[in-house]
Design a protein around this motif. Structure first.
Motif, PDB file in Angstrom:
ATOM      1  N   UNK A 135      -0.478   8.007  23.547  1.00  0.00           N
ATOM      2  CA  UNK A 135      -0.185   8.284  22.142  1.00  0.00           C
ATOM      3  C   UNK A 135      -0.369   9.776  21.900  1.00  0.00           C
ATOM      4  N   UNK A 136       0.638  10.393  21.337  1.00  0.00           N
ATOM      5  CA  UNK A 136       0.552  11.805  20.984  1.00  0.00           C
ATOM      6  C   UNK A 136      -0.253  11.970  19.703  1.00  0.00           C
ATOM      7  N   UNK A 137      -1.201  12.902  19.727  1.00  0.00           N
ATOM      8  CA  UNK A 137      -1.912  13.308  18.516  1.00  0.00           C
ATOM      9  C   UNK A 137      -1.681  14.791  18.312  1.00  0.00           C
ATOM     10  N   UNK A 138      -1.371  15.175  17.073  1.00  0.00           N
ATOM     11  CA  UNK A 138      -1.098  16.577  16.783  1.00  0.00           C
ATOM     12  C   UNK A 138      -1.578  16.914  15.389  1.00  0.00           C
ATOM     13  N   UNK A 139      -1.773  18.191  15.138  1.00  0.00           N
ATOM     14  CA  UNK A 139      -2.197  18.623  13.817  1.00  0.00           C
ATOM     15  C   UNK A 139      -2.157  20.131  13.694  1.00  0.00           C
ATOM     16  N   UNK A 151      -9.790  12.938  13.422  1.00  0.00           N
ATOM     17  CA  UNK A 151      -9.436  13.123  14.836  1.00  0.00           C
ATOM     18  C   UNK A 151     -10.412  12.376  15.735  1.00  0.00           C
ATOM     19  N   UNK A 152     -11.697  12.568  15.522  1.00  0.00           N
ATOM     20  CA  UNK A 152     -12.708  11.955  16.379  1.00  0.00           C
ATOM     21  C   UNK A 152     -12.658  10.430  16.302  1.00  0.00           C
ATOM     22  N   UNK A 153     -12.422   9.900  15.101  1.00  0.00           N
ATOM     23  CA  UNK A 153     -12.323   8.446  14.938  1.00  0.00           C
ATOM     24  C   UNK A 153     -11.102   7.904  15.670  1.00  0.00           C
ATOM     25  N   UNK A 154      -9.969   8.562  15.500  1.00  0.00           N
ATOM     26  CA  UNK A 154      -8.733   8.100  16.131  1.00  0.00           C
ATOM     27  C   UNK A 154      -8.803   8.176  17.650  1.00  0.00           C
ATOM     28  N   UNK A 155      -9.311   9.286  18.162  1.00  0.00           N
ATOM     29  CA  UNK A 155      -9.411   9.441  19.615  1.00  0.00           C
ATOM     30  C   UNK A 155     -10.247   8.317  20.212  1.00  0.00           C
ATOM     31  N   UNK A 156     -11.372   8.034  19.602  1.00  0.00           N
ATOM     32  CA  UNK A 156     -12.231   6.963  20.090  1.00  0.00           C
ATOM     33  C   UNK A 156     -11.513   5.616  20.060  1.00  0.00           C
ATOM     34  N   UNK A 157     -10.791   5.326  18.981  1.00  0.00           N
ATOM     35  CA  UNK A 157     -10.072   4.058  18.856  1.00  0.00           C
ATOM     36  C   UNK A 157      -8.945   3.953  19.893  1.00  0.00           C
ATOM     37  N   UNK A 158      -8.223   5.047  20.087  1.00  0.00           N
ATOM     38  CA  UNK A 158      -7.100   5.051  21.029  1.00  0.00           C
ATOM     39  C   UNK A 158      -7.586   4.817  22.450  1.00  0.00           C
ATOM     40  N   UNK A 159      -8.671   5.472  22.827  1.00  0.00           N
ATOM     41  CA  UNK A 159      -9.214   5.304  24.175  1.00  0.00           C
ATOM     42  C   UNK A 159      -9.740   3.892  24.379  1.00  0.00           C
ATOM     43  N   UNK A 160     -10.435   3.370  23.376  1.00  0.00           N
ATOM     44  CA  UNK A 160     -10.958   1.996  23.483  1.00  0.00           C
ATOM     45  C   UNK A 160      -9.829   0.977  23.610  1.00  0.00           C
ATOM     46  N   UNK A 161      -8.659   1.308  23.052  1.00  0.00           N
ATOM     47  CA  UNK A 161      -7.516   0.396  23.131  1.00  0.00           C
ATOM     48  C   UNK A 161      -6.773   0.509  24.460  1.00  0.00           C
ATOM     49  N   UNK A 293       5.460   7.007   9.159  1.00  0.00           N
ATOM     50  CA  UNK A 293       4.741   5.847   8.643  1.00  0.00           C
ATOM     51  C   UNK A 293       3.341   6.250   8.196  1.00  0.00           C
ATOM     52  N   UNK A 294       2.972   5.951   6.937  1.00  0.00           N
ATOM     53  CA  UNK A 294       1.655   6.362   6.434  1.00  0.00           C
ATOM     54  C   UNK A 294       0.515   5.474   6.920  1.00  0.00           C
ATOM     55  N   UNK A 295      -0.603   6.097   7.222  1.00  0.00           N
ATOM     56  CA  UNK A 295      -1.835   5.379   7.548  1.00  0.00           C
ATOM     57  C   UNK A 295      -2.909   5.919   6.609  1.00  0.00           C
ATOM     58  N   UNK A 296      -3.377   5.081   5.706  1.00  0.00           N
ATOM     59  CA  UNK A 296      -4.305   5.532   4.675  1.00  0.00           C
ATOM     60  C   UNK A 296      -5.748   5.539   5.163  1.00  0.00           C
ATOM     61  N   UNK A 297      -6.201   4.412   5.685  1.00  0.00           N
ATOM     62  CA  UNK A 297      -7.609   4.252   6.046  1.00  0.00           C
ATOM     63  C   UNK A 297      -7.755   4.253   7.567  1.00  0.00           C
ATOM     64  N   UNK A 298      -8.085   5.406   8.112  1.00  0.00           N
ATOM     65  CA  UNK A 298      -8.219   5.533   9.569  1.00  0.00           C
ATOM     66  C   UNK A 298      -9.417   4.745  10.081  1.00  0.00           C
ATOM     67  N   UNK A 299     -10.504   4.731   9.318  1.00  0.00           N
ATOM     68  CA  UNK A 299     -11.711   4.020   9.732  1.00  0.00           C
ATOM     69  C   UNK A 299     -11.439   2.530   9.934  1.00  0.00           C
ATOM     70  N   UNK A 300     -10.597   1.946   9.074  1.00  0.00           N
ATOM     71  CA  UNK A 300     -10.323   0.505   9.152  1.00  0.00           C
ATOM     72  C   UNK A 300      -9.161   0.176  10.079  1.00  0.00           C
ATOM     73  N   UNK A 301      -8.498   1.188  10.577  1.00  0.00           N
ATOM     74  CA  UNK A 301      -7.292   0.976  11.375  1.00  0.00           C
ATOM     75  C   UNK A 301      -7.586   0.360  12.737  1.00  0.00           C
TER      76      UNK A 301
END
Length: 321
Positions: A135-139, A151-161, A293-301
């Protein structure tokens, strides 16, 4: 790099041997290389490797090209000694080359980009990482504290997946993504728009590369500085390598993050492009208006929700909180 005539001829035709471009003949661009390869294949010569050793007159006669073009091709193909010296210097630093005809070349680039795919790549690391799902992440640079947490939340979730991260390898957001991935024990593919040599010298990068957890890729000379042109040319490869993309922050109407996302949306280089729906970033809101595509709540994603979304037909709408 496999030592075959076809690969060697490709490298000779495309390689920029110095960063100041002070060369007798200008290397072929990507578009020129594809056109020239077709000319060669349609001739009795058959393949680029068979051009090695041919003089200017033979190139003209066999390929039906003007003398000026034949001289350029001849000059490029006769840089063997200089090229060998340059490549040896890069090999010593752990940098190699892969060309589009080789089995190890990233297949997603060819599948997504066709003749926009770069015929030659510099790399450091394990090319097999390109075969893994990513998954590409950019900013953009000005993320603020909330952006860093995102960023830190998403990276952790992506790796765990079970996915690896794909980045542009620049300082700022990309550096934070890579650092967080390293801390989480994840893997990273970084496609650079600047000096690969310099990237290898950054703290922690060489250890990740040596440990098989990071792959560095680039189309530019390994000592070339960052330019916006390099970044814009690189963007299509970033999106093509990824199964989907997530934009954390984007500046409205400017910058490589904005330009890359907009072009990827238009040309469908990635299955889906997600954007953090945060009113504090105007560029994010505009990307959503343009089809991201919008993602509002990253913590709950849940990353699985993203997977479901990018595997769904474009007309389906799935709530992402």
């Amino acid at each position: 790099m496999r030592q075959t005539d076809e690969v060697f001829a490709t490298v000779l035709l495309l390689s920029q041997l110095t960063i100041n471009r002070n060369e007798l003949a200008r290397p072929l661009t990507t578009a020129e290389w594809y056109r020239f390869r077709e000319t060669v294949r349609a001739s009795r010569v058959g393949s680029l490797g068979n051009l090695l050793g041919m003089d200017i007159s033979a190139l003209q006669q066999e390929l039906g090209i003007p003398e000026q073009d034949a001289f350029r091709i001849f000059s490029l193909l006769n840089r063997t000694v200089h090229l060998s010296y340059v490549l040896e210097k890069f090999f010593e630093k752990g940098i190699d080359i892969v060309t589009i005809g080789e089995e190890e070349y990233p297949k997603r680039l060819v599948e997504r980009l066709g003749e926009k795919a770069p015929p030659m790549l510099y790399y450091a690391g394990d090319l097999k990482l390109c075969q893994e799902k990513g998954i590409l992440m950019a900013g953009a640079g000005n993320m603020k504290e909330a952006g860093e947490r995102c960023v830190q939340t998403l990276v952790d979730k992506i790796i765990r997946a079970g996915y690896l991260l794909i980045t542009g390898g620049t300082r700022g957001v990309d550096w934070l993504i890579e650092q967080t991935a390293d801390e989480c024990g994840g893997k990273v593919v970084s496609f650079l728009a600047e000096a690969l040599v310099g990237k290898l010298a950054e703290p922690g990068v060489q250890a990740m590369v040596s440990g098989g957890r990071m792959l560095l890729l680039s189309t530019v000379h390994p000592e070339a500085p960052f330019t916006m042109t390099h970044a814009l040319n690189r963007n299509k490869c970033l999106y093509a390598l990824a199964q989907s993309a997530f934009i954390v922050t984007a500046d409205a109407q400017k910058g490589s993050t904005w330009e890359g996302a907009m072009e990827a949306l238009r040309k469908k280089w990635s299955d889906k492009i997600f954007v953090w729906d945060n009113e504090g970033f105007e560029g994010n809101r505009q990307l959503i208006l343009n089809g991201a595509m919008p993602v509002k709540d990253v913590e709950a994603l849940s990353v699985q929700q993203l997977v479901t979304q990018w595997q769904s037909p474009s007309f389906e709408q799935i709530s992402l909180f």
